[in-house]
Design a protein around this motif. Structure first.
Motif, PDB file in Angstrom:
ATOM      1  N   MET A 184       3.164   0.217 -12.993  1.00  0.00           N
ATOM      2  CA  MET A 184       2.481  -0.583 -11.986  1.00  0.00           C
ATOM      3  C   MET A 184       1.622   0.301 -11.087  1.00  0.00           C
ATOM      4  O   MET A 184       2.041   1.378 -10.687  1.00  0.00           O
ATOM      5  N   LYS A 185       0.409  -0.155 -10.789  1.00  0.00           N
ATOM      6  CA  LYS A 185      -0.432   0.550  -9.831  1.00  0.00           C
ATOM      7  C   LYS A 185       0.023   0.206  -8.417  1.00  0.00           C
ATOM      8  O   LYS A 185       0.332  -0.949  -8.112  1.00  0.00           O
ATOM      9  N   VAL A 186       0.044   1.223  -7.558  1.00  0.00           N
ATOM     10  CA  VAL A 186       0.534   1.076  -6.193  1.00  0.00           C
ATOM     11  C   VAL A 186      -0.443   1.724  -5.236  1.00  0.00           C
ATOM     12  O   VAL A 186      -0.965   2.816  -5.494  1.00  0.00           O
ATOM     13  N   GLY A 187      -0.717   1.045  -4.134  1.00  0.00           N
ATOM     14  CA  GLY A 187      -1.469   1.627  -3.028  1.00  0.00           C
ATOM     15  C   GLY A 187      -0.622   1.585  -1.778  1.00  0.00           C
ATOM     16  O   GLY A 187       0.420   0.926  -1.743  1.00  0.00           O
ATOM     17  N   MET A 188      -1.081   2.277  -0.748  1.00  0.00           N
ATOM     18  CA  MET A 188      -0.366   2.270   0.531  1.00  0.00           C
ATOM     19  C   MET A 188      -1.244   1.665   1.613  1.00  0.00           C
ATOM     20  O   MET A 188      -2.465   1.869   1.644  1.00  0.00           O
ATOM     21  N   GLY A 189      -0.594   0.915   2.513  1.00  0.00           N
ATOM     22  CA  GLY A 189      -1.307   0.303   3.621  1.00  0.00           C
ATOM     23  C   GLY A 189      -0.611   0.566   4.935  1.00  0.00           C
ATOM     24  O   GLY A 189       0.595   0.806   4.987  1.00  0.00           O
ATOM     25  N   LEU A 190      -1.383   0.497   6.019  1.00  0.00           N
ATOM     26  CA  LEU A 190      -0.839   0.667   7.369  1.00  0.00           C
ATOM     27  C   LEU A 190      -0.456  -0.644   8.015  1.00  0.00           C
ATOM     28  O   LEU A 190       0.147  -0.652   9.086  1.00  0.00           O
ATOM     29  N   ASP A 191      -0.802  -1.769   7.380  1.00  0.00           N
ATOM     30  CA  ASP A 191      -0.459  -3.091   7.897  1.00  0.00           C
ATOM     31  C   ASP A 191      -1.043  -3.271   9.299  1.00  0.00           C
ATOM     32  O   ASP A 191      -2.124  -2.803   9.593  1.00  0.00           O
ATOM     33  N   ASP A 192      -0.337  -3.972  10.157  1.00  0.00           N
ATOM     34  CA  ASP A 192      -0.828  -4.258  11.511  1.00  0.00           C
ATOM     35  C   ASP A 192      -0.677  -3.053  12.420  1.00  0.00           C
ATOM     36  O   ASP A 192       0.314  -2.333  12.340  1.00  0.00           O
ATOM     37  N   GLN A 193      -1.619  -2.889  13.350  1.00  0.00           N
ATOM     38  CA  GLN A 193      -1.324  -2.024  14.487  1.00  0.00           C
ATOM     39  C   GLN A 193      -0.156  -2.598  15.276  1.00  0.00           C
ATOM     40  O   GLN A 193       0.584  -1.857  15.930  1.00  0.00           O
ATOM     41  N   ALA A 194       0.056  -3.919  15.191  1.00  0.00           N
ATOM     42  CA  ALA A 194       1.128  -4.564  15.933  1.00  0.00           C
ATOM     43  C   ALA A 194       2.496  -4.387  15.279  1.00  0.00           C
ATOM     44  O   ALA A 194       3.500  -4.776  15.869  1.00  0.00           O
ATOM     45  N   CYS A 195       2.558  -3.831  14.069  1.00  0.00           N
ATOM     46  CA  CYS A 195       3.888  -3.555  13.494  1.00  0.00           C
ATOM     47  C   CYS A 195       3.989  -2.143  12.914  1.00  0.00           C
ATOM     48  O   CYS A 195       4.994  -1.799  12.303  1.00  0.00           O
ATOM     49  N   THR A 196       2.954  -1.329  13.114  1.00  0.00           N
ATOM     50  CA  THR A 196       3.120   0.108  12.913  1.00  0.00           C
ATOM     51  C   THR A 196       2.914   0.838  14.237  1.00  0.00           C
ATOM     52  O   THR A 196       3.258   2.009  14.342  1.00  0.00           O
ATOM     53  N   ASP A 197       2.339   0.130  15.206  1.00  0.00           N
ATOM     54  CA  ASP A 197       2.186   0.599  16.586  1.00  0.00           C
ATOM     55  C   ASP A 197       1.193   1.755  16.721  1.00  0.00           C
ATOM     56  O   ASP A 197       0.351   1.735  17.606  1.00  0.00           O
TER      57      ASP A 197
END
Length: 456
Positions: free
Chosen positions: A312-325
């Motif tokens: 499986m291909k996988v990438g990474m994300g930072l998601d929300d500033q509101a849940c990574t702060d």
């Protein structure tokens, strides 16, 4: 304009190999926003308009966040005692009171924040036209207020005005209107995005909503839109530890609708089964991994090494500033490495070189934009970061790429370039709208809160 970068510790992340492409002392030539040459040792004679001597600093690809919500930049610190849906109630409950101009400035602020932290490309989930409503029995009722189309288009404008490269992810809001009206509304949003600068707006996509949609045919309508408009789809899926069996049962909706394939991404993908992973991998569908968010919201740990081992291909994300702060890609990589090692009790289950690839070229691959971004290769956009290992001093670089991942902080990030143009210098945005964006969210968001009550 042309730019020659010299005396660089280059990390190129080339396609087609697991090698990080490290060059101890190298050069890179940028012409008209793209990489025109890259090599080891002394640079060839050139009449570049500017020469940037980084004096032994790292030069590496700008980070790619394959799962982001840039409109949340002014909503950090909310829902700290909650898991996903309680946190959504506090954060998206707030945005339900925001105007199109509020969301524009919030998105612009979030995009500038990403850029100043070294993230040059983002898959950006826009806040849907239909306002958030609490989950009941694992789904939304689908009858919340509907906002005008400019609530979406101003979010796309905010990304473009910030100068970040982005894939624009658009909610279909499939519980409002007839199917023809839904397609017409979605098509108008896609057309707006495709009318922006295509060097920045790299594509349009669907914000998959099957997970919480009350429509039993939600997957079918998303697949029909994928084919009609030529867009990809990323669904928040199997994220929360609540109602796991119900969540897992909805996988069949995507499978039976024919959604599984290279244009389908699953965001988070934590509460899986071996069968779900196997079927997803075999189809060519991919996943985006958000370790900082998954920890903050107590969602769990995705089985990323197992998924990769199954192809499986996988990438990474930072998601929300509101849940990574703090939208810090180095923190995100380290948290991911540590979570996987703690889970597997096997250090090689997540090595620094792999985490870096997932947060650059891997993210670009699942988004379908790896022909343009994600690595430092001739012909691609010249999006890169300059990271000084001596400020603060990392000490001897025994394993330079591993040191880059494990020892760098935002304090080491000195410059960020998009298309060979400086967009952040010492953490300070060069964008002329940066001061206004900061002023607007500091003034406007408290005014929104004052009208309906302080968020939790």
């Amino acid at each position: 304009m042309s730019l020659l970068v010299i005396n660089a510790r280059l990390i190129t992340i080339p396609a087609g190999t697991d090698d990080p492409g490290y060059i101890e002392r190298g050069w890179m030539l940028v012409e008209e926003g793209r990489i025109a040459g890259i090599g080891e040792g002394d640079a060839p004679e050139t009449s570049a308009d500017e020469v940037l001597d980084v004096d032994g600093a790292f030069v590496a690809p700008g980070f790619v966040s394959s799962h982001s919500h840039l409109f949340t930049s002014g909503l950090r610190g909310l829902g700290v005692a909650d898991t996903l849906y309680g946190w959504c109630d506090s954060m998206l409950g707030f945005t339900s009171h925001m105007s199109a101009e509020d969301i524009y400035w919030s998105t612009l602020h979030g995009a500038l924040d990403f850029l100043s932290n070294g993230v040059t490309t983002a898959y950006n989930f826009t806040d849907p036209l239909q306002a958030w409503e609490s989950m009941v029995d694992g789904k939304r009722l689908g009858n919340a207020q509907m906002r005008a189309l400019d609530y979406h288009t101003r979010q796309a404008d905010g990304c473009a005005d910030a100068g970040i490269r982005f894939v624009d992810s658009i909610g279909m809001d499939a519980t409002v209107g007839t199917d023809d009206e839904i397609f017409e509304r979605f098509g108008a949003s896609v057309a707006h995005t495709r009318g922006l600068d295509q060097n920045l707006a790299l594509g349009a996509s669907i914000m998959g909503q099957v997970q919480w949609s009350p429509r039993e045919d939600a997957a079918e309508i998303e697949v029909a839109a994928m084919r009609r408009f030529g867009v990809t789809n990323q669904a928040h899926f199997l994220e929360s530890p609540e109602a796991v069996e119900l969540q897992q049962s909805k996988f069949a909706m995507y499978r039976d609708a024919g959604a599984l394939g290279p244009d389908m991404m699953f965001g988070h993908f934590i509460q899986t089964t071996p069968e779900i992973i196997e079927e997803t991998a075999a189809s060519g569908a991919s996943m985006s991994w958000q370790p900082a968010s998954n920890g903050r919201l107590a969602s769990g740990v995705a089985l990323v090494p197992e998924m990769i081992a199954m192809g499986m291909k996988v990438g990474m994300g930072l998601d929300d500033q509101a849940c990574t702060d703090v939208s810090d890609p180095w923190q995100n990589m380290r948290l991911g490495i540590y979570m996987q090692r703690a889970r597997t009790k096997e250090p090689e289950s997540m090595m620094p070189e792999l985490a870096l690839r997932l947060h650059t070229l891997g993210g670009a691959e699942i988004m379908g934009v790896d022909d343009r971004v994600g690595s430092l290769e001739v012909g691609k956009f010249a999006d890169f970061v300059v990271v000084d290992p001596r400020q603060p001093d990392m000490g001897p670089l025994w394993h330079p790429v591993r040191n880059y991942v494990l020892s760098s902080t935002l304090r080491n990030l000195t410059r960020v370039y998009v298309g060979g143009e400086l967009v952040s210098d010492g953490g300070v945005s060069t964008n002329p709208l940066a001061a206004a964006a900061s002023a607007r969210i500091h003034n406007d968001l408290p005014a929104v809160a004052a009208n309906f009550g302080h968020p939790h």
